[in-house]
Design an enzyme around this catalytic site. Structure first.
Site, PDB file in Angstrom:
ATOM      1  N   CYS A 127       0.003   3.948   2.637  1.00  0.00           N
ATOM      2  CA  CYS A 127       0.451   3.503   3.965  1.00  0.00           C
ATOM      3  C   CYS A 127       1.895   3.954   4.209  1.00  0.00           C
ATOM      4  O   CYS A 127       2.240   4.439   5.295  1.00  0.00           O
ATOM      5  CB  CYS A 127       0.367   1.980   4.085  1.00  0.00           C
ATOM      6  SG  CYS A 127      -1.296   1.301   3.928  1.00  0.00           S
ATOM      7  N   CYS A 137       0.833  -1.213   0.000  1.00  0.00           N
ATOM      8  CA  CYS A 137       0.000   0.000   0.000  1.00  0.00           C
ATOM      9  C   CYS A 137       0.866   1.260   0.000  1.00  0.00           C
ATOM     10  O   CYS A 137       1.542   1.583   0.979  1.00  0.00           O
ATOM     11  CB  CYS A 137      -0.909  -0.030   1.224  1.00  0.00           C
ATOM     12  SG  CYS A 137      -1.813   1.495   1.519  1.00  0.00           S
TER      13      CYS A 137
END
Length: 328
Positions: free
Chosen positions: A34, A31
């Site tokens: 993230c 991700c």
């Protein structure tokens, strides 16, 4: 280390018990957002972590799918704030401003509660007589208060809404012995020991258990000591409260018996575990207090808390990254 890397559900559940506040960062290695917000999160953790009080954690959702499912994580990153083991607030997505705002507010509340000595209660003032089961939270805030119905209540006592009051019950401090004309923060049955409670919800719930609080105390102007509930029958997804005769003709989804040893001596609360598979998509509950644990004609209930999960959960394989293109 400012941020605790979670490697098991047991480790995380232990932190929920030992630390008053826990902040969880659910992320995935693939991700992009993230990774982008990680320095912001790490900085906040470095500044605000306090042993056994505010704990910052990181949870790899791919590795800890049980935890991600238990807390309804649907996309990465997702930040969840817990207080006293209960899910308090969620921030979905890589929004540094929002994340900073939520965590700074949390730190402010924690400092304020320390100064006033109210650590035993949550900052939102929600009293809880027992700790929710691991992986679940208190979802009593989903009760539609205006739709509550309670049959066979003593009208000189409290109304159905007091059962879901967020404040600490007066019976806990020995103040639940007021005269009949005063307003009570508990309910009692009237003509016999039975009570029929209809609870509609604002959302579809998965109900894991109920926490029922009851103090068996006589009033100053009444020598009869009310009973605590013993047999409780539960019905789901009814459009209205059941009549007592009607309940006899309809099979209960589950009937439980609360034993004397189930009542916590300090909080007057019993945990009623449900057959979770039968309470997966619940829009309303009818709680039939069939009888009590003695020979009195009165039955008393002070609080009811609903433990479970609000909302439907998606297949973990269909999680999407907020702000990122799905990976292969």
């Amino acid at each position: 280390m400012a941020v605790v890397k979670i490697s098991s559900a047991e480790q995380f559940n232990s932190l929920l018990t030992s630390s008053r506040f826990v902040v969880a960062d659910f992320y995935a290695d693939w991700c992009g957002p993230c990774k982008a917000i990680a320095p912001v999160y790490d900085s906040l953790a470095s500044q605000l972590s306090r042993p056994n009080h505010i704990t910052f954690t990181k949870i790899n959702g791919d590795e800890q799918q049980q935890l991600a499912q238990a807390y309804g994580v649907r996309a990465y990153p997702t930040f969840i704030v817990f207080e006293n083991g209960n899910k308090k607030q969620t921030v979905a997505g890589a929004d540094p401003r929002k994340l900073n705002e939520v965590i700074q507010t949390l730190a402010s509340e924690a400092t304020k509660s320390d100064a006033t000595g109210t650590a035993e209660s949550s900052s939102s003032g929600v009293w809880s007589g027992a700790t929710p089961a691991k992986g679940y939270s208190d979802v009593t805030d989903q009760v539609e208060i205006k739709g509550l119905e309670l049959l066979n209540r003593d009208t000189e006592r409290g109304e159905a809404r007091v059962l879901f009051d967020k404040s600490k019950p007066s019976g806990l401090s020995g103040k639940g012995k007021g005269k009949a004309e005063s307003k009570s923060d508990w309910v009692e049955s009237d003509t016999d020991e039975q009570l029929m409670l209809y609870i509609p919800f604002n959302a579809t719930l998965k109900v894991h258990s109920l926490h029922i609080t009851s103090f068996a105390e006589a009033d100053e102007d009444d020598d009869e000591v009310p009973m605590r509930p013993k047999t409780v029958s539960l019905y789901t997804n009814r459009s209205h409260v059941l009549g007592f005769d009607e309940a006899e003709d309809i099979p209960a989804v589950q009937t439980v018996e609360i034993k004397a040893e189930d009542w916590d001596a300090k909080t007057g609360t019993a945990k009623v575990d449900l057959r979770f598979v039968k309470f997966q998509n619940v829009t309303s509950l009818v709680v039939f207090f069939v009888d009590g644990d003695g020979d009195s004609e009165k039955l008393r209930v002070d609080r009811v808390r609903i433990i479970g999960d609000a909302g439907e959960k998606r297949d973990m394989g269909k999680l999407e990254k907020i702000g990122d293109e799905p990976g292969e």
